[in-house]
Design a protein around this motif. Structure first.
Motif, PDB file in Angstrom:
ATOM      1  N   CYS A  12       0.674  -1.207  -0.048  1.00 21.33           N
ATOM      2  CA  CYS A  12       0.050  -0.026   0.130  1.00 21.33           C
ATOM      3  C   CYS A  12       0.941   1.210  -0.041  1.00 21.33           C
ATOM      4  O   CYS A  12       2.098   1.127   0.441  1.00 21.33           O
ATOM      5  N   ALA A  13       0.376   2.393  -0.426  1.00 24.35           N
ATOM      6  CA  ALA A  13       1.123   3.686  -0.375  1.00 24.35           C
ATOM      7  C   ALA A  13       0.045   4.759  -0.213  1.00 24.35           C
ATOM      8  O   ALA A  13      -1.077   4.694  -0.277  1.00 24.35           O
ATOM      9  N   ALA A  14       0.353   5.673   0.586  1.00 18.57           N
ATOM     10  CA  ALA A  14      -0.439   6.623   1.283  1.00 18.57           C
ATOM     11  C   ALA A  14       0.111   8.067   1.041  1.00 18.57           C
ATOM     12  O   ALA A  14       1.461   8.130   1.493  1.00 18.57           O
ATOM     13  N   ALA A  15      -0.603   9.204   0.796  1.00 20.76           N
ATOM     14  CA  ALA A  15      -0.305  10.476   0.967  1.00 20.76           C
ATOM     15  C   ALA A  15      -1.479  10.961   1.758  1.00 20.76           C
ATOM     16  O   ALA A  15      -2.652  11.133   1.208  1.00 20.76           O
ATOM     17  N   ASP A  16      -1.148  11.932   2.755  1.00 19.78           N
ATOM     18  CA  ASP A  16      -2.150  12.592   3.478  1.00 19.78           C
ATOM     19  C   ASP A  16      -1.375  14.080   3.754  1.00 19.78           C
ATOM     20  O   ASP A  16      -0.494  14.248   4.588  1.00 19.78           O
ATOM     21  N   ARG A  49       1.131  14.907   6.826  1.00 22.49           N
ATOM     22  CA  ARG A  49       0.844  13.987   8.056  1.00 22.49           C
ATOM     23  C   ARG A  49       1.511  12.531   7.686  1.00 22.49           C
ATOM     24  O   ARG A  49       2.082  12.002   8.560  1.00 22.49           O
ATOM     25  N   VAL A  50       1.188  12.374   6.423  1.00 25.10           N
ATOM     26  CA  VAL A  50       2.004  10.927   6.204  1.00 25.10           C
ATOM     27  C   VAL A  50       2.275  10.732   4.516  1.00 25.10           C
ATOM     28  O   VAL A  50       1.365  11.280   3.863  1.00 25.10           O
ATOM     29  N   PHE A  51       3.358  10.344   4.391  1.00 26.43           N
ATOM     30  CA  PHE A  51       3.616   9.925   2.919  1.00 26.43           C
ATOM     31  C   PHE A  51       4.314   8.774   2.547  1.00 26.43           C
ATOM     32  O   PHE A  51       5.661   8.780   3.167  1.00 26.43           O
ATOM     33  N   ALA A  52       3.991   7.778   2.551  1.00 28.62           N
ATOM     34  CA  ALA A  52       4.748   6.403   2.805  1.00 28.62           C
ATOM     35  C   ALA A  52       4.368   5.413   1.480  1.00 28.62           C
ATOM     36  O   ALA A  52       3.230   5.391   1.239  1.00 28.62           O
ATOM     37  N   LEU A  53       5.220   4.517   1.483  1.00 29.77           N
ATOM     38  CA  LEU A  53       5.030   3.388   0.279  1.00 29.77           C
ATOM     39  C   LEU A  53       5.736   2.328   1.077  1.00 29.77           C
ATOM     40  O   LEU A  53       6.723   2.120   1.453  1.00 29.77           O
ATOM     41  N   ASP A  54       5.076   1.172   1.037  1.00 32.49           N
ATOM     42  CA  ASP A  54       5.296  -0.237   1.634  1.00 32.49           C
ATOM     43  C   ASP A  54       5.118  -1.377   0.720  1.00 32.49           C
ATOM     44  O   ASP A  54       4.436  -1.373  -0.170  1.00 32.49           O
ATOM     45  N   THR A  55       6.510  -1.737   0.323  1.00 37.03           N
ATOM     46  CA  THR A  55       6.696  -2.945  -0.596  1.00 37.03           C
ATOM     47  C   THR A  55       7.051  -4.373   0.293  1.00 37.03           C
ATOM     48  O   THR A  55       7.538  -4.253   1.417  1.00 37.03           O
ATOM     49  N   LYS A 115       8.756  -1.569  10.692  1.00 37.66           N
ATOM     50  CA  LYS A 115       7.913  -2.508  10.245  1.00 37.66           C
ATOM     51  C   LYS A 115       7.099  -2.221   9.190  1.00 37.66           C
ATOM     52  O   LYS A 115       6.737  -1.083   8.903  1.00 37.66           O
ATOM     53  N   ALA A 116       6.348  -3.075   8.643  1.00 33.93           N
ATOM     54  CA  ALA A 116       5.370  -2.769   7.483  1.00 33.93           C
ATOM     55  C   ALA A 116       4.194  -1.881   7.924  1.00 33.93           C
ATOM     56  O   ALA A 116       3.957  -1.743   9.087  1.00 33.93           O
ATOM     57  N   LEU A 117       3.739  -1.021   6.824  1.00 30.64           N
ATOM     58  CA  LEU A 117       2.789  -0.251   6.999  1.00 30.64           C
ATOM     59  C   LEU A 117       1.479  -1.059   7.521  1.00 30.64           C
ATOM     60  O   LEU A 117       1.367  -2.059   6.934  1.00 30.64           O
TER      61      LEU A 117
END
Length: 819
Positions: free
Chosen positions: A638-642, A653-659, A744-746
């Protein structure tokens, strides 16, 4: 004496006396010097119109047997009056002495209707009339007469049928519209049929279009118009049951050729939908018919209007039928007002009451917005344009209605087709219609928001220039025009031609403007196989303008978002996102700099190229490995931008990419006030990986000149430690390059749940309320977590607004998984 004979003698005597009296009256009328009556006539007319009226020449009365009469009535002569050297004075405040002068006026009066108190004048002939029209800033004008009022209604009725004249002049000076123009009228060498005038105007307008939109654009417009005319001819023939003519067949072939051109060439345009009933005012074969209207007078005009140069010419009929609606009055004009050219050929019915207008209309200019000064219709800024269509006007007491039917046009490199209706209403007129572009050059939309080049701005007369250091358009909206008219117009672009890197495919917009408030509900783009749906609300009735924006991105395909990045073409997955913002300001840049709200986006269950991901993380070993041994895909969990937006600053607040291999997150902010970025990207490897050169990245600089690089301090620390250990033990130098798992993973499930909450925006001019960090952030911070101290990404408490957040639009409020 026999009584019968006596009666006969009496009757005969009476008849004889009547004949003698009539003969005496006729002789008196024919021999009387009517110039003696001029003072009486001058006085009566002056009293009636409230201005000094003078006949300086001869006043005559003659007799004339009426034409086109039958039976005994043709033997009843009509009186024919004539007067020469007539003047009508101006008010004492006017610049010129006379309102009107005429070399001569003559007319006939039907005799028999006088018995019923009807004054019928079949025709009045004016010789070399000259008229001066003036208006002051206080709205006083010289064409409004103070007519004498009678205590009782007159028992006489006046009917004037036709007016004819040979030559004349009109001067117009209006301080309100800043108009100062002079027109001259003269007789043509011979009458010109309307069909011939149509052919000549078509050729002239084609040349003018070539100068405005280029030779190629003019040729495409010509093909569009012919294809439409052919299509309409074919439809009319089918409706009547008659076989299609060879001309219609040829035109259908032209239509097919235009469509083929569009299908085969991305940079060319298609034929439009049916555009103009161009042949309505001429015969089907294009030849002049005996019954069609003819032009008898030519006219020319020069001057200024609102300090803009005006120059033009045209033709009109020689006889103006005031009461015969079956005799349309032919009109033709080709006028240039500044950089706008207006040309038309057609007819007006009942000119005194303007019952109906039916013309073929051509428009050309630098920008559609410049028509505001000419017509009062508010239109957007555009590239140079040229249109060809059919204008029908109906003049009613309840409100005039004009329809520009099925027109074709070129705007920049795009085609534009459709129909527009202008209805005169209270408190404002209404412009409505449907427009379609089969092939839209995306760059042609830039002038609408002031995003075109300074050279383009200069060409369309815009004095404000875009600062070289600014990326967001600074050109202000002309909100003062928004209250001049209401609008309800739909626009569809079926295909967009753009830079290959832009993943936009089509466009649909519904523009509504009412009482100075402009809204686009919706403004939808087809993007990367998905949709980008927006609702935009701009309140131009206040200063500064207040705006609200909501956007929903749905099903944007990763591989299509980067069509020119080769390594992304194996990417899977979709992007979904929402944004809700409010702002104040009179330009796109000002709105962005004052915006408040939230922006969210998610990518879930996707796949991207390992090469692309490792390159982004600067993992040199893996880049070399992939180049040597092939390419594998990386699974995106998942990936998120907030982002929260406060006074134009986007704070993550968050900008993350989980692989499966790593987590990449980002912090920092984007300042739309100064157009500066200050972002830090932190890659974190999962598990144990040797020879990893992953280091923090930074993105700094302006929107126009961003700078991306490695965090030198972090890289220096890691490199220095490797050198120091190498002095002790050469194998120990590998230790800093062994990156242990420090994250750890998102938590994708919790992230998705939180991100489904629609973003909100406060009222315009207010700041976003402070919000607690999302749950997925709190759950990751127990041991330092994924983002370190998460509170630094939330807006400061001082940014809280007094008012609550406004609800997002329906488009933004729908959860991602519902689309």
């Amino acid at each position: 004496m026999v009584p019968g004979r006596r009666i006969g003698k009496i009757v005969g005597g009476i008849v004889g006396v009547l004949v003698i009296l009539i003969a005496i009256v006729v002789i008196v009328f024919l021999t009387f010097d009517w110039n003696r009556a001029r003072p009486w006539v001058d006085d009566k007319v002056s009293q009636a119109i409230g201005r000094q009226f003078t006949i300086q020449g001869d006043l005559k009365l003659g007799w004339h047997f009426p034409p086109n009469t039958r039976g005994w009535q043709r033997w009843v002569p009509w009186p024919r009056f004539s007067a020469s050297q007539i003047t009508v004075a101006n008010p004492n405040w006017a610049q010129q002495k006379y309102f009107a002068t005429l070399d001569e006026i003559d007319f006939e009066v039907a005799v028999l209707p006088l018995l019923a108190h009807d004054i019928i004048i079949p025709a009045i002939n004016l010789v070399n009339p000259s008229v001066d029209l003036e208006r002051l800033k206080d709205e006083r004008d010289n064409w409004t007469f103070k007519l004498a009022q009678s205590s009782q209604p007159s028992s006489w009725n006046l009917e004037l049928h036709d007016i004819s004249f040979a030559k004349g002049a009109i001067a117009f000076n209006d301080q309100i519209t800043q108009a100062d123009m002079k027109a001259t009228i003269d007789t043509l060498g011979q009458p010109v049929p309307i069909g011939e005038a149509m052919k000549q105007q078509e050729a002239d307008s084609r040349q003018s279009s070539a100068k405005t939109v280029g030779v190629s654009g003019a040729n495409k417009l010509d093909r569009q118009t012919k294809a439409v005319a052919a299509s309409e001819a074919s439809e009319a023939a089918s409706a009547s049951g008659a076989p299609a003519t060879s001309e219609a067949q040829a035109a259908r072939a032209a239509s097919a050729a235009v469509a083929s051109e569009a299908a085969s060439t991305a940079g060319s345009d298609t034929a439009s939908t049916p555009a103009s009933e161009a042949g309505r005012v001429v015969s089907a074969d294009g030849e002049s018919s005996a019954s069609e209207p003819r032009y008898g007078l030519g006219w020319a005009v020069k001057g200024t209007y609102k300090k803009t140069v005006v120059e033009g010419k045209g033709k009109v009929g020689q006889v103006l039928a005031l009461r015969d609606a079956a005799r349309p009055f032919p009109i033709q004009a080709d006028v240039k007002i500044g950089d706008t050219r207006i040309a038309f050929v057609g007819t007006v019915t009942d000119p005194m009451n303007l019952a109906a207008l039916d013309i073929r209309l051509w428009l050309q200019g630098v920008s559609l917005a410049h028509l505001y000064a000419v017509t009062g219709v508010t239109l957007p800024e555009t590239p140079p344009y040229a249109t060809d269509g059919h204008l029908i006007g109906q003049f009613n007491r309840s409100g005039d209605v004009f329809k520009y039917e099925n027109f074709t046009g070129r705007v920049g490199g795009s085609d534009l087709n459709g129909s527009l209706t202008y209805a005169s209403k209270q408190p404002r007129p209404l412009l409505s219609g449907d427009l379609v572009s089969h092939l839209l050059q995306f760059s042609d939309l830039a002038p609408i928001v002031g995003a075109d080049s300074n050279a383009s701005k200069a060409k369309r007369g815009e004095t404000q220039r875009q600062p070289s250091a600014k990326a967001l358009p600074t050109e202000e909206f002309k909100t003062d025009r928004w209250k001049a008219i209401d609008a309800d117009v739909k626009f569809t672009s079926q295909r967009i031609i753009k830079d290959p890197a832009l993943p936009i495919t089509d466009l649909h917009a519904h523009l509504i403007m009412k009482d100075g408030v402009l809204s686009l509900q919706p403004l939808d783009f087809g993007v990367a196989g998905g949709t980008l749906a927006s609702n935009i609300y701009l309140d131009g009735s206040t200063v500064p303008l207040k705006g609200r924006f909501s956007t929903a991105a749905r099903h944007l395909k990763l591989k299509q978002l980067f069509p020119t990045v080769t390594t992304m073409q194996s990417a899977l997955g979709e992007v979904n996102g929402d944004a809700a913002l409010s702002a104040t300001g009179n330009s796109p840049a000002a709105l962005a700099a004052s915006s408040n709200g939230e922006v969210k986006a998610l990518v879930n269950d996707g796949t991207v190229s390992r090469l692309y991901m490792e390159a982004a993380g600067l993992n040199v070993a893996n880049v070399v490995y992939e180049k040597l041994f092939g390419q594998h895909d990386v699974k995106i969990n998942c990936a998120a931008a907030d982002f929260v937006v406060t006074n134009g600053v986007l704070d993550s607040r968050v900008f993350a990419l989980d692989t499966d291999d790593a987590v990449i997150n980002m912090d920092g902010n984007i300042d739309m006030r100064s157009e500066q970025m200050d972002l830090n990207i932190h890659p974190h490897t999962k598990g144990l990986r040797v020879f990893s050169l992953r280091s923090p990245l930074y993105v700094k600089g302006t929107f126009k000149d961003p700078k991306v690089g490695v965090n030198v301090e972090a890289l220096a620390v890691r490199g220095g430690l490797a050198v120091g250990l190498g002095l002790v033990n050469p194998f120990a130098a590998l230790i800093p390059l062994i990156q242990p798992s420090n994250t750890k993973a998102l938590q994708c499930t919790q992230m998705l749940a939180d991100m489904r909450n629609a973003p909100t925006a406060p009222p315009s001019g207010k700041m976003q309320k402070s919000k607690a960090a999302p749950a997925y952030m709190a759950s990751s911070t127990d041991d330092g977590g994924l983002f370190g101290n998460s509170t630094k990404h939330a807006p400061a408490s001082g940014a809280a607004a007094a008012s609550g957040a406004a609800p997002a639009s329906s488009a933004a409020a729908v959860p991602f998984n519902k689309h």
